[in-house]
Motif scaffolding. Sequence first.
Motif, PDB file in Angstrom:
ATOM      1  N   MET A   1       0.850  -1.188   0.000  1.00 34.84           N
ATOM      2  CA  MET A   1       0.000   0.000   0.000  1.00 34.84           C
ATOM      3  C   MET A   1       0.890   1.244   0.000  1.00 34.84           C
ATOM      4  O   MET A   1       1.700   1.433   0.887  1.00 34.84           O
ATOM      5  N   GLU A   2       0.721   2.091  -0.984  1.00 32.09           N
ATOM      6  CA  GLU A   2       1.487   3.330  -1.070  1.00 32.09           C
ATOM      7  C   GLU A   2       0.611   4.483  -0.600  1.00 32.09           C
ATOM      8  O   GLU A   2      -0.433   4.756  -1.184  1.00 32.09           O
ATOM      9  N   VAL A   3       1.022   5.130   0.445  1.00 38.72           N
ATOM     10  CA  VAL A   3       0.281   6.268   0.965  1.00 38.72           C
ATOM     11  C   VAL A   3       1.183   7.480   0.945  1.00 38.72           C
ATOM     12  O   VAL A   3       2.271   7.466   1.516  1.00 38.72           O
ATOM     13  N   GLU A   4       0.760   8.540   0.260  1.00 37.27           N
ATOM     14  CA  GLU A   4       1.560   9.753   0.205  1.00 37.27           C
ATOM     15  C   GLU A   4       1.611  10.388   1.587  1.00 37.27           C
ATOM     16  O   GLU A   4       0.607  10.500   2.266  1.00 37.27           O
TER      17      GLU A   4
ATOM     18  N   PRO B   1      -5.965   1.807   6.437  1.00 32.61           N
ATOM     19  CA  PRO B   1      -7.132   1.008   6.836  1.00 32.61           C
ATOM     20  C   PRO B   1      -6.773  -0.260   7.608  1.00 32.61           C
ATOM     21  O   PRO B   1      -7.594  -0.763   8.383  1.00 32.61           O
ATOM     22  N   SER B   2      -5.555  -0.782   7.408  1.00 30.98           N
ATOM     23  CA  SER B   2      -5.168  -2.012   8.099  1.00 30.98           C
ATOM     24  C   SER B   2      -4.551  -1.745   9.468  1.00 30.98           C
ATOM     25  O   SER B   2      -4.203  -2.688  10.196  1.00 30.98           O
ATOM     26  N   ALA B   3      -4.385  -0.487   9.825  1.00 27.52           N
ATOM     27  CA  ALA B   3      -3.817  -0.168  11.137  1.00 27.52           C
ATOM     28  C   ALA B   3      -4.796  -0.571  12.235  1.00 27.52           C
ATOM     29  O   ALA B   3      -6.020  -0.509  12.060  1.00 27.52           O
ATOM     30  N   SER B   4      -4.272  -0.996  13.386  1.00 30.74           N
ATOM     31  CA  SER B   4      -5.124  -1.446  14.486  1.00 30.74           C
ATOM     32  C   SER B   4      -4.736  -0.721  15.768  1.00 30.74           C
ATOM     33  O   SER B   4      -3.580  -0.335  15.959  1.00 30.74           O
ATOM     34  N   TYR B   5      -5.724  -0.563  16.651  1.00 30.04           N
ATOM     35  CA  TYR B   5      -5.503   0.135  17.921  1.00 30.04           C
ATOM     36  C   TYR B   5      -5.771  -0.803  19.078  1.00 30.04           C
ATOM     37  O   TYR B   5      -6.828  -1.446  19.140  1.00 30.04           O
ATOM     38  N   ASN B   6      -4.807  -0.894  20.018  1.00 34.48           N
ATOM     39  CA  ASN B   6      -4.952  -1.688  21.225  1.00 34.48           C
ATOM     40  C   ASN B   6      -5.363  -0.754  22.352  1.00 34.48           C
ATOM     41  O   ASN B   6      -4.573   0.081  22.798  1.00 34.48           O
ATOM     42  N   MET B   7      -6.600  -0.908  22.834  1.00 34.46           N
ATOM     43  CA  MET B   7      -7.132   0.023  23.821  1.00 34.46           C
ATOM     44  C   MET B   7      -6.459  -0.157  25.180  1.00 34.46           C
ATOM     45  O   MET B   7      -6.426   0.784  25.979  1.00 34.46           O
ATOM     46  N   THR B   8      -5.937  -1.352  25.455  1.00 38.35           N
ATOM     47  CA  THR B   8      -5.282  -1.582  26.735  1.00 38.35           C
ATOM     48  C   THR B   8      -3.920  -0.909  26.778  1.00 38.35           C
ATOM     49  O   THR B   8      -3.558  -0.247  27.757  1.00 38.35           O
ATOM     50  N   GLU B   9      -3.158  -1.058  25.706  1.00 40.85           N
ATOM     51  CA  GLU B   9      -1.810  -0.483  25.650  1.00 40.85           C
ATOM     52  C   GLU B   9      -1.796   0.929  25.084  1.00 40.85           C
ATOM     53  O   GLU B   9      -0.748   1.575  25.087  1.00 40.85           O
ATOM     54  N   HIS B  10      -2.943   1.402  24.570  1.00 40.34           N
ATOM     55  CA  HIS B  10      -3.030   2.714  23.920  1.00 40.34           C
ATOM     56  C   HIS B  10      -1.973   2.822  22.812  1.00 40.34           C
ATOM     57  O   HIS B  10      -1.189   3.762  22.758  1.00 40.34           O
ATOM     58  N   ARG B  11      -1.995   1.844  21.935  1.00 35.05           N
ATOM     59  CA  ARG B  11      -0.978   1.726  20.892  1.00 35.05           C
ATOM     60  C   ARG B  11      -1.606   1.452  19.535  1.00 35.05           C
ATOM     61  O   ARG B  11      -2.457   0.583  19.394  1.00 35.05           O
ATOM     62  N   TRP B  12      -1.187   2.232  18.528  1.00 30.70           N
ATOM     63  CA  TRP B  12      -1.537   1.970  17.142  1.00 30.70           C
ATOM     64  C   TRP B  12      -0.410   1.156  16.508  1.00 30.70           C
ATOM     65  O   TRP B  12       0.766   1.509  16.637  1.00 30.70           O
ATOM     66  N   THR B  13      -0.778   0.088  15.808  1.00 29.31           N
ATOM     67  CA  THR B  13       0.181  -0.710  15.057  1.00 29.31           C
ATOM     68  C   THR B  13      -0.169  -0.620  13.579  1.00 29.31           C
ATOM     69  O   THR B  13      -1.343  -0.774  13.199  1.00 29.31           O
ATOM     70  N   PHE B  14       0.827  -0.386  12.759  1.00 33.85           N
ATOM     71  CA  PHE B  14       0.612  -0.121  11.335  1.00 33.85           C
ATOM     72  C   PHE B  14       1.038  -1.324  10.489  1.00 33.85           C
ATOM     73  O   PHE B  14       1.738  -2.226  10.985  1.00 33.85           O
ATOM     74  N   PRO B  15       0.603  -1.374   9.230  1.00 30.18           N
ATOM     75  CA  PRO B  15       0.885  -2.548   8.386  1.00 30.18           C
ATOM     76  C   PRO B  15       2.349  -2.955   8.347  1.00 30.18           C
ATOM     77  O   PRO B  15       2.665  -4.142   8.277  1.00 30.18           O
ATOM     78  N   SER B  16       3.258  -1.995   8.449  1.00 26.90           N
ATOM     79  CA  SER B  16       4.683  -2.315   8.406  1.00 26.90           C
ATOM     80  C   SER B  16       5.178  -2.961   9.694  1.00 26.90           C
ATOM     81  O   SER B  16       6.260  -3.560   9.725  1.00 26.90           O
ATOM     82  N   GLY B  17       4.412  -2.823  10.761  1.00 23.18           N
ATOM     83  CA  GLY B  17       4.858  -3.239  12.082  1.00 23.18           C
ATOM     84  C   GLY B  17       5.231  -2.059  12.969  1.00 23.18           C
ATOM     85  O   GLY B  17       5.477  -2.230  14.172  1.00 23.18           O
ATOM     86  N   ALA B  18       5.307  -0.842  12.398  1.00 20.33           N
ATOM     87  CA  ALA B  18       5.613   0.362  13.169  1.00 20.33           C
ATOM     88  C   ALA B  18       4.518   0.620  14.203  1.00 20.33           C
ATOM     89  O   ALA B  18       3.361   0.206  14.033  1.00 20.33           O
ATOM     90  N   LYS B  19       4.890   1.321  15.272  1.00 21.03           N
ATOM     91  CA  LYS B  19       3.953   1.551  16.373  1.00 21.03           C
ATOM     92  C   LYS B  19       3.990   3.009  16.827  1.00 21.03           C
ATOM     93  O   LYS B  19       5.040   3.653  16.802  1.00 21.03           O
ATOM     94  N   ILE B  20       2.829   3.515  17.247  1.00 25.72           N
ATOM     95  CA  ILE B  20       2.719   4.820  17.897  1.00 25.72           C
ATOM     96  C   ILE B  20       1.985   4.618  19.209  1.00 25.72           C
ATOM     97  O   ILE B  20       0.844   4.145  19.225  1.00 25.72           O
ATOM     98  N   ASP B  21       2.645   4.956  20.318  1.00 23.97           N
ATOM     99  CA  ASP B  21       2.048   4.837  21.645  1.00 23.97           C
ATOM    100  C   ASP B  21       1.500   6.188  22.092  1.00 23.97           C
ATOM    101  O   ASP B  21       2.020   7.243  21.719  1.00 23.97           O
ATOM    102  N   PHE B  22       0.460   6.140  22.922  1.00 23.25           N
ATOM    103  CA  PHE B  22      -0.107   7.337  23.540  1.00 23.25           C
ATOM    104  C   PHE B  22       0.010   7.175  25.052  1.00 23.25           C
ATOM    105  O   PHE B  22      -0.420   6.165  25.611  1.00 23.25           O
ATOM    106  N   GLY B  23       0.608   8.158  25.718  1.00 19.46           N
ATOM    107  CA  GLY B  23       0.859   8.019  27.151  1.00 19.46           C
ATOM    108  C   GLY B  23       0.627   9.295  27.923  1.00 19.46           C
ATOM    109  O   GLY B  23       0.399  10.369  27.350  1.00 19.46           O
TER     110      GLY B  23
ATOM    111  N   TYR C   1      -8.031  10.100  11.839  1.00 17.46           N
ATOM    112  CA  TYR C   1      -7.079  10.122  10.730  1.00 17.46           C
ATOM    113  C   TYR C   1      -6.472   8.764  10.390  1.00 17.46           C
ATOM    114  O   TYR C   1      -6.419   8.365   9.218  1.00 17.46           O
ATOM    115  N   TYR C   2      -5.976   8.048  11.389  1.00 22.08           N
ATOM    116  CA  TYR C   2      -5.135   6.884  11.111  1.00 22.08           C
ATOM    117  C   TYR C   2      -5.828   5.785  10.306  1.00 22.08           C
ATOM    118  O   TYR C   2      -5.257   5.296   9.323  1.00 22.08           O
ATOM    119  N   PRO C   3      -7.063   5.353  10.660  1.00 28.35           N
ATOM    120  CA  PRO C   3      -7.692   4.281   9.879  1.00 28.35           C
ATOM    121  C   PRO C   3      -8.034   4.709   8.449  1.00 28.35           C
ATOM    122  O   PRO C   3      -8.085   3.869   7.549  1.00 28.35           O
TER     123      PRO C   3
END
Length: 500
Positions: A1-4, A95-117, A89-91
């Motif tokens: 998936m190519e996203v500008e 669209p394949s990005a997922s959010y873990n409500m327990t860890e407050h973490r977004w995981t992206f198709p590449s495996g990259a992660k963004i945490d919220f703290g 914005y993120y989904p």
Amino acid sequence: MEVEKYFRGGKEIRADEVGNVVWSPQPKQAMMMGRPEYEALYGGAAGGGKTDYLVIEALRQVEIPWYKGLILRRTFPQLKEIIDKAYNYYPRIYPSASYNMTEHRWTFPSGAKIDFGSLNSENDKYKYQGLAYDFIGFDELTHFTSTQYEYLKSRNRPNGPDTEVYIRSTANPGGVGHGWVKSRFVTAGEAGKPIVEVVRVKAPDGSIEYKAQSRVYIPASVFDNKKLMENDPNYVTHLAALPEAERNALLYGNWDSFTGQVFTEFRNDPAGYDSHQWTHVIKPFEIPDWWRVFRTYDFGYARPYAVGWYAVDGDGRMFRIRELYGCTSTPNEGVKQDPHEQARKIYEIEHSDPLLKGRKINTGSIADPAIWNKSTGVSVAEAMEAEHIYFEPGDHERIAGLMQCHYRLAFDKMGYPMFQVFNTCQDFIRTIPNLVYDERNVEDVDTSGEDHIYDEWRYGCMANPIASRKNMIEAKTPSWDPLNQYHDKYGHALTRTYRI
């Protein structure tokens, strides 16, 4: 998936499936996103699109599998707004990005992660011990302490090759961190121009290397957010209707006036340095021999210690003529000198400074009563007495002391206060205007801020009490006034008035 993605000098972010623009930077946001400095602060007023910028900035490297980003707010309830924006914005972009409500973490198709703290307490910074983040974003940086910021900087390091390591922050004036943020970003240099700090690094083999680190401040306000102005034309009106301190901070981005500020009456006006009118800061002058001179002291070790020297004229007016502040280059960090060393520094100053040399300063000098505590053995007071530095216990009544400080700062109709400070006392001038009220004890100063100089000044005011005074403040006309609230239609400043 190519996203500008919006890289420095690149394109806006788009949702690639249907080609709709998800987010496009406005000019000031684009300017911020193009900055190469290691640290950057964006904002200074409400409505500049700060949080949207930060949420999008964190996406810059999510196609790198080992990339990790972190976005912080001081408390978790405040963090919810950022999480909601990320959901917007993120989904749509990934669209394949997922959010873990327990860890407050977004995981992206590449495996990259963004945490919220969040960092609800000072010690919450240690939750991130041992972790590494390529990108760290602080939303509303003035809500954080300098020690929290510096500790999190140590977590800002690469998780793998080819990632860009940097920190971005947003802020409005006000909050417990107002003083250090203003000092680090706003007043350290000209807005939009990089501030370069060179540090000396000594290697294990003894060799010396010098490293440069840069930071920048990019101011923005609601007037830079055309989309908000179009969607909500009344937003500017709402900001303009706020009380003066909030209006100046949130509409005009005035870092000298903000909600929660304790000493709103404090004035540093060079126009009055010689006349002593309508300013608390003045030029030094020779102290007459017959004036009384005394010192005040607030002990500190891991936190700064503070010493102030004061002269009192025949009318009871106090002048702060010299200071000693045991602080490192990091705000609110003590130099860790023991009482003996502190006392020796005081003794050296009093026997070398022309303003103090030859005066009987030990008589009537005041300190925090806590220095007579012997629970750990020899008290701080006893250690200082061994170095020929003597104090009397000060009155530690906090609210009464705060009011005495206010009475001292009040101007009379001619523009003269009962307290003034020499412009050589830069740490007093820096810290006193930045003090804020405690959210849990709204009548008192927030002691988590840099309040050490305030404490010793308060002891001095309590030892020399005066009657209540009404404050007659000369109104100020801001130079930048896009709504013409302070100027007539020809651009002339409106007549100054006095407020009681």
